[in-house]
Design a protein around this motif. Structure first.
Motif, PDB file in Angstrom:
ATOM      1  N   GLN A   1       0.834  -1.201   0.000  1.00 51.96           N
ATOM      2  CA  GLN A   1       0.000   0.000   0.000  1.00 51.96           C
ATOM      3  C   GLN A   1       0.867   1.248   0.000  1.00 51.96           C
ATOM      4  N   LEU A   2       2.019   1.193   0.657  1.00 49.45           N
ATOM      5  CA  LEU A   2       2.925   2.343   0.677  1.00 49.45           C
ATOM      6  C   LEU A   2       3.380   2.708  -0.730  1.00 49.45           C
ATOM      7  N   VAL A   3       3.680   1.715  -1.536  1.00 45.93           N
ATOM      8  CA  VAL A   3       4.095   1.970  -2.924  1.00 45.93           C
ATOM      9  C   VAL A   3       2.957   2.607  -3.714  1.00 45.93           C
ATOM     10  N   ILE A   4       1.743   2.126  -3.502  1.00 45.40           N
ATOM     11  CA  ILE A   4       0.587   2.723  -4.178  1.00 45.40           C
ATOM     12  C   ILE A   4       0.423   4.180  -3.774  1.00 45.40           C
ATOM     13  N   ASP A   5       0.506   4.459  -2.490  1.00 46.11           N
ATOM     14  CA  ASP A   5       0.360   5.833  -2.003  1.00 46.11           C
ATOM     15  C   ASP A   5       1.437   6.736  -2.582  1.00 46.11           C
ATOM     16  N   VAL A   6       2.661   6.235  -2.635  1.00 45.87           N
ATOM     17  CA  VAL A   6       3.779   7.012  -3.187  1.00 45.87           C
ATOM     18  C   VAL A   6       3.570   7.271  -4.675  1.00 45.87           C
ATOM     19  N   ALA A   7       3.063   6.279  -5.399  1.00 40.44           N
ATOM     20  CA  ALA A   7       2.836   6.455  -6.841  1.00 40.44           C
ATOM     21  C   ALA A   7       1.829   7.565  -7.106  1.00 40.44           C
ATOM     22  N   TYR A   8       0.787   7.645  -6.284  1.00 42.79           N
ATOM     23  CA  TYR A   8      -0.198   8.716  -6.453  1.00 42.79           C
ATOM     24  C   TYR A   8       0.373  10.075  -6.031  1.00 42.79           C
ATOM     25  N   GLU A   9       1.078  10.114  -4.912  1.00 44.32           N
ATOM     26  CA  GLU A   9       1.531  11.399  -4.367  1.00 44.32           C
ATOM     27  C   GLU A   9       2.741  11.970  -5.082  1.00 44.32           C
ATOM     28  N   TRP A  10       3.696  11.097  -5.463  1.00 45.43           N
ATOM     29  CA  TRP A  10       4.971  11.587  -5.979  1.00 45.43           C
ATOM     30  C   TRP A  10       5.174  11.325  -7.469  1.00 45.43           C
ATOM     31  N   PHE A  11       4.392  10.413  -8.051  1.00 47.16           N
ATOM     32  CA  PHE A  11       4.584  10.067  -9.453  1.00 47.16           C
ATOM     33  C   PHE A  11       3.340  10.338 -10.298  1.00 47.16           C
ATOM     34  N   ASP A  12       2.391  11.094  -9.739  1.00 44.94           N
ATOM     35  CA  ASP A  12       1.203  11.537 -10.474  1.00 44.94           C
ATOM     36  C   ASP A  12       0.470  10.396 -11.168  1.00 44.94           C
TER      37      ASP A  12
ATOM     38  N   PRO B   1      -2.338   8.411 -12.571  1.00 40.81           N
ATOM     39  CA  PRO B   1      -3.675   8.904 -12.937  1.00 40.81           C
ATOM     40  C   PRO B   1      -4.779   8.307 -12.068  1.00 40.81           C
ATOM     41  N   GLU B   2      -5.766   9.114 -11.783  1.00 44.95           N
ATOM     42  CA  GLU B   2      -6.968   8.640 -11.101  1.00 44.95           C
ATOM     43  C   GLU B   2      -8.101   8.683 -12.111  1.00 44.95           C
ATOM     44  N   ASN B   3      -8.541   7.495 -12.527  1.00 42.83           N
ATOM     45  CA  ASN B   3      -9.503   7.385 -13.611  1.00 42.83           C
ATOM     46  C   ASN B   3     -10.276   6.089 -13.456  1.00 42.83           C
ATOM     47  N   TYR B   4     -11.534   6.089 -13.872  1.00 42.03           N
ATOM     48  CA  TYR B   4     -12.357   4.889 -13.713  1.00 42.03           C
ATOM     49  C   TYR B   4     -11.829   3.724 -14.532  1.00 42.03           C
ATOM     50  N   GLN B   5     -11.030   3.998 -15.564  1.00 37.12           N
ATOM     51  CA  GLN B   5     -10.464   2.927 -16.388  1.00 37.12           C
ATOM     52  C   GLN B   5      -9.241   2.282 -15.745  1.00 37.12           C
ATOM     53  N   LEU B   6      -8.744   2.891 -14.678  1.00 36.02           N
ATOM     54  CA  LEU B   6      -7.552   2.390 -14.003  1.00 36.02           C
ATOM     55  C   LEU B   6      -7.896   1.959 -12.580  1.00 36.02           C
ATOM     56  N   GLN B   7      -7.792   0.658 -12.330  1.00 38.09           N
ATOM     57  CA  GLN B   7      -8.065   0.103 -11.011  1.00 38.09           C
ATOM     58  C   GLN B   7      -6.765  -0.415 -10.400  1.00 38.09           C
ATOM     59  N   VAL B   8      -6.474   0.017  -9.181  1.00 37.20           N
ATOM     60  CA  VAL B   8      -5.261  -0.422  -8.487  1.00 37.20           C
ATOM     61  C   VAL B   8      -5.677  -1.230  -7.260  1.00 37.20           C
ATOM     62  N   THR B   9      -5.199  -2.460  -7.181  1.00 42.03           N
ATOM     63  CA  THR B   9      -5.538  -3.354  -6.082  1.00 42.03           C
ATOM     64  C   THR B   9      -4.295  -3.654  -5.261  1.00 42.03           C
TER      65      THR B   9
END
Length: 260
Positions: free
Chosen positions: A110-121, A123-131
């Motif tokens: 989960q830390l990697v996911i959080d970092v990808a959103y915060e530091w690597f922009d 995308p947040e989109n309905y076509q992209l699901q991150v589990t």
């Protein structure tokens, strides 16, 4: 998670980088640093997990990720599964050029996911699901024939995850792919053709192709159904993809060789 290989034109050395973020979870440290125009993700070692251009995040810096794009030669995907997120280089690229394709990303931390959103922009989109889930467990529970293309890049701080060399992992990938689906997997080293793993891969898949990434990594392309395009048709398609991505894909295509 991303591979340990450094990208082309790496720019400033790690000693010249500026650390932006550091945190720890049960698997170890996650570090984000800035190297000139690049944002870099690492797991407390000298090995890079991801490297993105801040102003052009969809451009792939690592050579092996560019080669993995050649999996698009063999399928016209409506659904792509990416195993291992890292900083999200492949995800950025695929989402940018194929915004209507559904992307399912599976990341252990989960830390990697959080970092990808915060530091690597990311995308947040309905076509992209991150589990957030172990890739092995995800594949074991995923519906049969539910994806067209699986891109597997599972790496830890010190190298490739052993998940990728398990026979049951290959079986589960095969189950989740549709009848014309392809697996593209990034190996730190290519297992011997006589090994149990490679023999199992070649028995399961109708077509197996390998490409040496020249700096230690090998990318394996495994198709449930053989590619029906001629070599000339493939070359024409590679040219189209190379123009689309603005990357030297023909050079990589020429290094591919069939195992099956």
């Amino acid at each position: 998670m991303r591979s340990s290989q450094y990208p082309d034109n790496a720019g400033k050395s790690a000693s010249q980088s500026k650390e932006l973020f550091r945190s720890t979870d049960e698997f170890g440290e996650v570090i984000v640093s800035q190297q000139g125009e690049k944002r870099v993700l690492s797991f407390a070692s000298s090995l890079q997990q991801s490297s993105l251009l801040i102003e052009r995040p969809h451009y792939l810096m690592h050579e092996y990720t560019r080669i993995m794009l050649l999996g698009l030669l063999f399928v016209k995907p409506q659904h792509i599964t990416v195993l291992g997120l890292g900083g999200g280089g492949l995800v950025h690229c695929l989402h940018h050029f194929y915004p209507r394709v559904s992307l399912q990303v599976v990341e252990l931390r989960q830390l990697v996911i959080d970092v990808a959103y915060e530091w690597f922009d990311l995308p947040e989109n309905y076509q992209l699901q991150v589990t957030c889930q172990d890739a092995f467990d995800y594949l074991g529970k995923a519906p049969e024939s539910s994806t067209n293309l699986i891109l597997s890049d599972l790496y830890e701080a010190d190298g490739m995850s052993q998940v990728q060399v398990q026979l049951l992992f290959i079986d589960n990938v095969y189950k989740v792919l549709d009848e014309n689906g392809w697996l593209v997997i990034n190996f730190h080293y290519l297992p011997d053709e006589n090994s149990d793993l490679m023999q199992h891969v070649m028995q399961q898949f109708n077509e197996v192709i390998v490409c040496d990434v020249f700096k230690g990594n090998w990318v394996l392309f495994c198709g449930k159904s053989p590619c029906e395009l001629s070599k000339q048709e493939l070359k024409s398609y590679v040219k189209q993809l190379a123009q689309k991505f603005e990357m030297p894909l023909m050079y990589y295509f020429k290094q591919m060789r069939k195992l099956v």
